[in-house]
Motif scaffolding. Structure first.
Motif, short mmCIF file in Angstrom:
data_model
loop_
_atom_site.label_atom_id
_atom_site.label_comp_id
_atom_site.label_asym_id
_atom_site.label_seq_id
_atom_site.Cartn_x
_atom_site.Cartn_y
_atom_site.Cartn_z
N MET A 157 -3.87 -57.48 -64.43
CA MET A 157 -2.86 -57.49 -65.65
C MET A 157 -3.62 -58.93 -66.09
O MET A 157 -3.52 -60.02 -65.41
N LYS A 158 -3.70 -59.09 -67.48
CA LYS A 158 -4.25 -60.27 -67.98
C LYS A 158 -3.09 -61.34 -68.11
O LYS A 158 -1.89 -60.81 -68.34
N ARG A 159 -3.32 -62.62 -67.61
CA ARG A 159 -2.14 -63.49 -67.79
C ARG A 159 -2.33 -64.40 -68.86
O ARG A 159 -1.76 -65.49 -69.05
N GLU A 160 -2.97 -64.06 -69.74
CA GLU A 160 -3.03 -65.11 -70.92
C GLU A 160 -2.21 -64.75 -72.29
O GLU A 160 -2.03 -63.37 -72.39
N ILE A 161 -2.11 -65.38 -73.07
CA ILE A 161 -1.29 -65.31 -74.30
C ILE A 161 -2.12 -64.40 -75.35
O ILE A 161 -3.24 -64.77 -75.74
N ASP A 197 -1.89 -60.38 -80.70
CA ASP A 197 -2.34 -59.12 -81.33
C ASP A 197 -1.51 -58.18 -80.99
O ASP A 197 -0.81 -57.62 -79.94
N ARG A 198 -0.91 -57.34 -82.06
CA ARG A 198 0.42 -56.26 -81.74
C ARG A 198 -0.27 -55.12 -81.28
O ARG A 198 0.49 -54.46 -80.67
N ILE A 199 -1.54 -54.89 -81.33
CA ILE A 199 -2.35 -53.78 -80.72
C ILE A 199 -1.96 -53.65 -79.21
O ILE A 199 -1.99 -52.83 -78.66
N GLU A 200 -1.81 -54.96 -78.65
CA GLU A 200 -1.75 -55.12 -77.10
C GLU A 200 -0.31 -54.75 -76.87
O GLU A 200 -0.33 -54.87 -75.37
N GLU A 201 0.63 -54.83 -77.72
CA GLU A 201 1.85 -54.47 -77.30
C GLU A 201 2.12 -53.21 -77.13
O GLU A 201 3.14 -52.47 -77.78
N LYS A 231 4.62 -53.23 -67.76
CA LYS A 231 3.99 -54.23 -66.63
C LYS A 231 4.31 -55.58 -66.77
O LYS A 231 4.46 -56.21 -65.70
N TRP A 232 4.52 -56.09 -67.71
CA TRP A 232 5.28 -57.40 -67.85
C TRP A 232 6.62 -57.66 -67.31
O TRP A 232 6.73 -58.27 -66.54
N PHE A 233 7.28 -56.72 -67.70
CA PHE A 233 8.75 -56.60 -67.15
C PHE A 233 8.79 -56.48 -65.79
O PHE A 233 9.68 -57.18 -64.99
#
Length: 66
Positions: free
Chosen positions: A1-5, A8-12, A19-21
């Motif tokens: 998983m990418k750990r960068e900010i 882009d709403r497409i990535e949400e 995965k984030w949760f």
């Protein structure tokens, strides 16, 4: 998983949010739950007065201790 900010709403996607949760510790998850509960109660303080909630169709489940 990418750990960068990303901004882009497409990535949400729901998968990315899940995965984030899941990457949060149990304490962090509980803090989020408390924050969501506080937000809901601030928006609608009458929520605490509601009793005997009924299950609705869909992905939400109401659990009760018997």
């Amino acid at each position: 998983m990418k750990r960068e900010i990303s901004h882009d709403r497409i990535e949400e996607t729901m998968e990315n949010k899940a995965k984030w949760f899941q990457s949060l510790s149990l304490a962090e998850r509980m803090d989020m739950l408390c924050s969501f509960t506080d937000l809901a109660l601030n928006v609608n303080p009458q929520l605490m007065a509601k009793k005997n909630a009924k299950q609705i169709k869909g992905r939400i489940q109401i659990l009760s201790k018997t």
